[in-house]
Design a protein around this motif. Structure first.
Motif, PDB file in Angstrom:
ATOM      1  N   SER A   1       0.838  -1.207   0.000  1.00  0.00           N
ATOM      2  CA  SER A   1       0.000   0.000   0.000  1.00  0.00           C
ATOM      3  C   SER A   1       0.862   1.242   0.000  1.00  0.00           C
ATOM      4  O   SER A   1       0.555   2.227  -0.668  1.00  0.00           O
ATOM      5  CB  SER A   1      -0.901   0.064   1.230  1.00  0.00           C
ATOM      6  OG  SER A   1      -1.475  -1.165   1.471  1.00  0.00           O
TER       7      SER A   1
ATOM      8  N   TRP B   1       0.279   3.659  -3.071  1.00  0.00           N
ATOM      9  CA  TRP B   1      -0.589   4.829  -2.851  1.00  0.00           C
ATOM     10  C   TRP B   1       0.108   6.023  -2.245  1.00  0.00           C
ATOM     11  O   TRP B   1      -0.188   7.159  -2.600  1.00  0.00           O
ATOM     12  CB  TRP B   1      -1.793   4.442  -1.978  1.00  0.00           C
ATOM     13  CG  TRP B   1      -2.499   3.224  -2.473  1.00  0.00           C
ATOM     14  CD1 TRP B   1      -2.665   2.042  -1.806  1.00  0.00           C
ATOM     15  CD2 TRP B   1      -3.112   3.037  -3.755  1.00  0.00           C
ATOM     16  NE1 TRP B   1      -3.326   1.146  -2.589  1.00  0.00           N
ATOM     17  CE2 TRP B   1      -3.623   1.722  -3.790  1.00  0.00           C
ATOM     18  CE3 TRP B   1      -3.274   3.848  -4.877  1.00  0.00           C
ATOM     19  CZ2 TRP B   1      -4.286   1.199  -4.893  1.00  0.00           C
ATOM     20  CZ3 TRP B   1      -3.932   3.321  -5.986  1.00  0.00           C
ATOM     21  CH2 TRP B   1      -4.431   2.021  -5.983  1.00  0.00           C
TER      22      TRP B   1
ATOM     23  N   GLN C   1      -8.606   6.034  -4.000  1.00  0.00           N
ATOM     24  CA  GLN C   1      -8.104   5.017  -3.067  1.00  0.00           C
ATOM     25  C   GLN C   1      -7.720   5.661  -1.731  1.00  0.00           C
ATOM     26  O   GLN C   1      -8.078   5.166  -0.668  1.00  0.00           O
ATOM     27  CB  GLN C   1      -6.843   4.358  -3.640  1.00  0.00           C
ATOM     28  CG  GLN C   1      -7.104   3.085  -4.404  1.00  0.00           C
ATOM     29  CD  GLN C   1      -7.632   1.982  -3.513  1.00  0.00           C
ATOM     30  OE1 GLN C   1      -7.437   1.993  -2.298  1.00  0.00           O
ATOM     31  NE2 GLN C   1      -8.340   1.040  -4.123  1.00  0.00           N
TER      32      GLN C   1
ATOM     33  N   ASN D   1      -9.815   4.546   1.417  1.00  0.00           N
ATOM     34  CA  ASN D   1      -9.264   3.540   2.326  1.00  0.00           C
ATOM     35  C   ASN D   1      -8.205   4.039   3.294  1.00  0.00           C
ATOM     36  O   ASN D   1      -7.893   3.370   4.265  1.00  0.00           O
ATOM     37  CB  ASN D   1      -8.658   2.386   1.521  1.00  0.00           C
ATOM     38  CG  ASN D   1      -9.739   1.558   0.869  1.00  0.00           C
ATOM     39  OD1 ASN D   1     -10.814   1.377   1.443  1.00  0.00           O
ATOM     40  ND2 ASN D   1      -9.474   1.103  -0.329  1.00  0.00           N
TER      41      ASN D   1
END
Ligand code: ADP
Ligand code: MG
Length: 450
Positions: free
Chosen positions: A23, A27, A54, A58
């Motif tokens: 992640s 991101w 995203q 999240n």
């Protein structure tokens, strides 16, 4: 004053510790800081619209926690996609790189007040003690030692005391440090430059306080010099009736690194525990949070979250903001069970430990240390085998939560106390040893396929 890009780098460093490797690379790493407006609003750009979504969907809670830690509280965050970034720079210019930023000086988090602390059965005594100390520093409970699990409000209470003192006794010299800051501060004062002067500065900084708060004392190192310094700081303040407040995740008797004389100093005041909140308190905490953050969230969602997360209040709050942002993304006025279910599902997906077996962990540890499976489960006692063995045991116990007895069977019929000893040894090492910290984080990365 600090420059914006190094502050942003500090945010990234924090995030790297809180999200999975994948992640982080996917991101967070590509994010750019575009501007910081009026010391209040941080503008960040993602490299695509889907990356922006995203982040919002999240990771917004993690992002905002890290930003608040570095930039100070109540910072507003706006995430742009690549086109919005171009538009922004067209209208505002590209000045972010050279921007100097004033970071908020008040060490106390404005949200962590007594008013915002929900009192229930689990924390009523500790709340009363903290309040008494704030109202009569040095006179009531000295030292006040607060202990309890992660995310139960210890740091919140220290800040509440700090905020209270700032408001009602502004002339007092109040200091909040984490145990780590205290240690680093001390070690720095021992540095090569004009030695005795730096130590004297350190001493005058710490010994002329009216209130000293040390958060997470369990991280105090075994190093005698640091403990010695803390001991003298403690005595000096104590003898002058200055208030000392300490927190820890466990009572003094269970802090293995603590020298006996410090331990006995801690017991001369009040030792008060803080426990996990019951359901009613959890609901009240979530309600309070909605009220503070102006979240509109249905009652059944609050109950649903409070029933499912029952120990760590930080997680409880994190889930609530996640649900709120999901509702926000779909332009709803109020978050419903639909978002709650989605939020909990997302968490399961993120939990990539599902499907891992003890064998996967053993194989990965063997690969990492370049030893064989027979070695690791066998009887060899050489260091190059014992260390990986303990690490594998620790990881199996921590990630898979398998009972110690079963882990013993996997490791050639070892006794459960041996297994427990290995696990505890590693978890102890992890508190201080960078070597072990990097072993574990690299092996975890490999387990996640990174
Ligand atoms: P600890 O230091 O014990 O790990 P924190 O003080 O950081 O925990 O608390 C974690 C989060 O939970 C913080 O956001 C804090 O405001 C919140 N929190 C903890 N206890 C309470 C409470 N009784 N009422 C409201 N919020 C709380
Ligand atoms: Mg804390």
């Amino acid at each position: 004053m600090q420059d914006l890009s190094s502050l942003w780098q500090a945010v990234l460093d924090k995030l790297e510790l809180t999200v999975s490797n994948i992640s982080f690379v996917m991101w967070f790493k590509p994010l750019k800081v575009v501007d910081f407006v009026d010391n209040k609003k941080l503008i960040i750009a993602a490299n695509s619209t889907s990356a922006k979504n995203q982040i919002l969907r999240n990771y917004f809670d993690k992002l905002s926690t890290a930003v608040n830690d570095i930039f100070g509280d109540n910072i507003e965050i706006e995430v742009l996609d690549q086109n919005e970034e171009i538009d922004y720079i067209k209208t505002h210019g590209d000045s972010a790189k050279e921007k100097e930023v004033e970071v908020s000086k008040n060490p106390f988090n404005a949200k962590y007040t007594f008013d915002n602390f929900v009192v229930g059965k689990s924390n009523q005594f500790v709340y009363a003690a903290a309040r008494a100390v704030a109202e009569h520093p040095g006179e009531k409970f000295n030292p006040l030692f607060i202990y309890g699990g992660v995310g139960l409000g210890k740091t919140h209470l220290l800040h509440a005391i700090g905020n209270y003192l700032k408001e009602f006794s502004p002339m007092l010299n109040v200091m909040y440090v984490t145990c780590e800051q205290f240690t680093n501060d001390y070690i720095e004062s021992l540095g090569p430059a004009s030695k005795s002067k730096a130590v004297n500065e350190f001493r005058s900084k710490y010994r002329n306080l009216d209130v000293l708060m040390v958060d997470d004392i369990q991280f105090i190192s075994k190093k005698t010099s640091t403990q010695e310094e803390f001991f003298h700081t403690f005595n000096e303040l104590y003898q002058n009736n200055k208030q000392i407040i300490i927190t820890s995740d466990r009572p003094p008797k269970d802090i293995e690194t603590l020298a006996d004389r410090l331990r006995s100093r801690f017991t001369c005041g009040l030792i008060q525990d803080i426990q996990s909140p019951d359901l009613e308190t959890r609901i009240a905490i979530l309600r309070k949070k909605c009220q503070l953050e102006k979240y509109a969230i249905d009652d059944d969602v609050i109950n649903f979250v409070a029933e499912r997360i029952n120990t760590n209040i930080r997680e409880l709050e994190g889930m609530l903001s996640k649900i709120y942002f999901l509702a926000n993304l779909s332009n709803k006025h109020s978050a419903t069970m639909e978002e709650a279910l989605e939020a909990f599902n997302g968490q399961l997906e993120e939990d990539r430990n599902e499907g891992l077996s003890p064998d996967d962990i053993i194989d990965t540890v063997c690969k990492y240390f370049d030893i064989t499976r027979q070695d690791i489960v066998g009887k060899k006692k050489s260091k190059d085998v014992v260390e990986p063995r303990m690490i594998a045991i620790y990881l199996i116990s921590e990630i898979l939560e398998i009972p110690l007895v079963s882990i013993g069977k996997i490791f050639g019929g070892r006794d459960h106390t041996t297994i427990m000893h290995s696990r505890d040894k590693i978890s102890d090492e992890l508190k201080t040893s960078h070597k072990y910290q990097s072993f574990i984080s690299e092996i975890k990365k490999m387990l996640k396929g990174g």
